[in-house]
Design a protein around this motif. Structure first.
Motif, PDB file in Angstrom:
ATOM      1  N   THR A  77       0.865  -1.191   0.000  1.00  0.00           N
ATOM      2  CA  THR A  77       0.000   0.000   0.000  1.00  0.00           C
ATOM      3  C   THR A  77       0.899   1.238   0.000  1.00  0.00           C
ATOM      4  OG1 THR A  77       0.021   0.227   2.410  1.00  0.00           O
ATOM      5  CG2 THR A  77      -1.677  -1.233   1.475  1.00  0.00           C
ATOM      6  N   SER A  78       0.290   2.408   0.228  1.00  0.00           N
ATOM      7  CA  SER A  78       1.093   3.646   0.240  1.00  0.00           C
ATOM      8  C   SER A  78       1.671   3.951   1.621  1.00  0.00           C
ATOM      9  CB  SER A  78       0.224   4.818  -0.203  1.00  0.00           C
ATOM     10  OG  SER A  78      -0.802   5.028   0.752  1.00  0.00           O
ATOM     11  N   GLU A  82      -2.929   3.982   4.971  1.00  0.00           N
ATOM     12  CA  GLU A  82      -3.751   3.261   3.993  1.00  0.00           C
ATOM     13  C   GLU A  82      -3.979   1.814   4.441  1.00  0.00           C
ATOM     14  OE1 GLU A  82      -2.557   3.287  -0.202  1.00  0.00           O
ATOM     15  OE2 GLU A  82      -3.792   1.504  -0.488  1.00  0.00           O
ATOM     16  N   SER A 239     -11.200  -4.436  -1.775  1.00  0.00           N
ATOM     17  CA  SER A 239     -10.214  -3.403  -2.089  1.00  0.00           C
ATOM     18  C   SER A 239     -10.842  -2.021  -1.902  1.00  0.00           C
ATOM     19  CB  SER A 239      -9.792  -3.586  -3.548  1.00  0.00           C
ATOM     20  OG  SER A 239      -8.914  -2.563  -3.909  1.00  0.00           O
ATOM     21  N   ILE A 241      -9.386   0.575  -3.364  1.00  0.00           N
ATOM     22  CA  ILE A 241      -9.103   1.238  -4.643  1.00  0.00           C
ATOM     23  C   ILE A 241      -9.431   0.237  -5.741  1.00  0.00           C
ATOM     24  CG2 ILE A 241      -7.354   2.389  -6.045  1.00  0.00           C
ATOM     25  CD1 ILE A 241      -5.854   3.042  -3.476  1.00  0.00           C
ATOM     26  N   GLY A 243      -9.850  -1.028  -9.557  1.00  0.00           N
ATOM     27  CA  GLY A 243      -9.136  -0.762 -10.809  1.00  0.00           C
ATOM     28  C   GLY A 243      -8.488  -2.035 -11.300  1.00  0.00           C
ATOM     29  N   ARG A 251      -5.576  -4.221  -4.161  1.00  0.00           N
ATOM     30  CA  ARG A 251      -5.152  -2.810  -4.132  1.00  0.00           C
ATOM     31  C   ARG A 251      -4.715  -2.436  -5.546  1.00  0.00           C
ATOM     32  NH1 ARG A 251      -1.183   1.547  -4.517  1.00  0.00           N
ATOM     33  NH2 ARG A 251      -1.651   2.942  -2.810  1.00  0.00           N
ATOM     34  N   GLY A 253      -3.661  -0.234  -8.869  1.00  0.00           N
ATOM     35  CA  GLY A 253      -2.736   0.875  -9.136  1.00  0.00           C
ATOM     36  C   GLY A 253      -1.332   0.357  -9.368  1.00  0.00           C
TER      37      GLY A 253
END
Ligand SMILES: Cc1ncc(COP(=O)(O)O)c(C=O)c1O
Length: 406
Positions: A77-78, A82, A239, A241, A243, A251, A253
């Motif tokens: 993660t970031s 997060e 999740s 996020i 995508g 997650r 990205g």
């Protein structure tokens, strides 16, 4: 002196705020150029994706070995915030969508300690505003959690418990293993915010017995912008996020590869970390005995309970913490009066207030957190400066009181 490039031209700076962040280690600095060569997208199947994919895989493996978990149980993660949000909201959402087979029944209760980091506290309060039953377990003046209250809050309606490994302000270590066992007895999940554990203790997730655990790169001498969430195999968390399919759909990205490689490299240090931790503990103890012998009216917070090796939290009678911090900063010493996240506000630390300290005591608090590179000389220089600044601030105060006839 710190090797962190924190020397300024006009004075030597001594950084004693490692619970806020750490400088990237020499291992990271040495390899960063090499990692930059792998600039491709790890999801690409042509040549440019191969180097980055290997970096990602190696980091995941090293971290799996360090934490004693399967590399595929790691979600990058970031950062810590997060990961905490993902653990709490990801489980809540999976339960709401009926995708959480691991814990049966209708569960709507979430339990946390009253001294969690805001990145646990605030997502929990968000769940509360959505109708969840969120309950806090109190701690005493020394940071010790009330296990009787905890036991009384656990029930077959409990979905999840979130308690940190160690508190970022006091360093107090919570009985995670025992608390996870107690949660499991009622079929609840256990999440641990382990951000302050890495680099200070040997983390063994199988021994901790938790279902989810959070870690952050920048508290562990890696780069900022990377953290991880350990999610036990089989947990279907949603999740946050949506995508692409990165991190096995948990997650989305394109990965922050440079930062991921840096935390992977730190994981490679393995047993060296414990040696560094032992050194920090010796210096922390020396710091505390020097302060206690030279400065009157200093009360160490929670020193009689297990603490992480690098942290010392204290209340200094008759001194305003922020004024003390600014005076020490002018002399080149970086320390904290509480969480860095609440710096800039003159409100006392919510953690210290939750522990039962008065506003006045909390406003007179000081946190010193040592790092791997901290030296004995730095500790002695710091105590000399603290002694002088405290004496000066107390004499101003007495002068003001005398003028006002108090
Ligand atoms: C205990 C704890 N949890 C979570 C965090 C948040 O981590 P990050 O800064 O990586 O988002 C911090 C940072 O101060 C922390 O000390």
């Amino acid at each position: 002196m710190t090797k962190a490039g924190s020397r300024s031209s006009e004075m030597n700076r001594i950084y004693l705020d490692h619970n806020a962040t750490t400088a990237p280690s020499s291992v990271v600095r040495e390899h960063i150029g090499e990692w930059l060569e792998s600039w491709g997208n790890p999801s690409s199947i042509h040549w440019s994706g191969r180097g980055p994919k290997a970096l990602l895989r190696d980091a995941r493996r090293s971290l799996g070995a360090l934490l004693n978990c399967d590399p595929l149980e790691i979600i990058f993660t970031s950062g810590g915030s997060e990961s905490n949000n993902l653990a709490i909201k990801g489980i809540h959402q999976a339960l709401a969508l009926g995708r959480m087979r691991q814990i049966g029944g209708l569960r709507n209760r979430y339990i946390l300690s009253s001294v969690e980091h805001p990145s646990v506290m605030k997502p929990m309060l968000q769940l509360k505003s959505l109708g969840a039953d969120v309950q806090f377990v109190p701690v005493d003046r020394d940071g010790k959690i009330d296990l009787d209250v905890y036991q009384s809050l656990l029930s077959p309606q409990t979905a999840m418990v979130s308690v940190m490994f160690a508190n970022n302000e006091t360093g107090h270590i919570f009985p995670i293993q025992k608390m996870a066992e107690m949660a499991h007895q009622v079929g609840a999940l256990f999440h641990c915010d382990g951000v302050q554990a890495l680099g200070k203790v040997a983390v063994n997730l199988k021994e901790w017995g938790v279902d989810l655990a959070t870690f952050s790169g920048h508290k562990f001498y890696a780069l900022k912008g990377v953290g991880l969430l350990y999610a036990r195999r089989g947990l279907n968390l949603e999740s946050l996020i949506a995508g692409g399919g990165q991190e096995r759909g948990r997650r989305a990205g394109t990965e922050n590869l440079l930062a991921i490689a840096s935390i992977g490299a730190m994981a490679g240090l393995g047993a060296e970390i414990l040696e560094k931790s032992r050194r920090m503990e010796e210096l922390r103890n020396e710091l505390e005995s020097l302060i206690s012998s030279r400065i009157s009216g200093v009360h160490l917070t929670g020193a009689q309970y297990p603490r992480i090796a690098n942290t010392s939290s204290m209340v200094i009678d008759g001194v305003d913490g922020e004024t003390l911090l600014m005076n020490l900063d002018m002399r080149g010493f970086s320390v904290s009066t509480g969480a860095a996240c609440s710096a800039g506000s003159s409100e006392p630390s919510p953690v210290l207030l939750a522990m039962g300290l008065s506003r006045r005591e909390a406003q007179s608090s000081l946190r010193v957190s040592l790092g791997w590179e901290t030296t004995r000389e730095e500790i002695h220089l710091f105590v000399d400066a603290l002694d002088q600044v405290v004496a000066r601030l107390r004499s101003f105060r007495h002068g003001e009181e005398a003028m006002l006839g108090i």
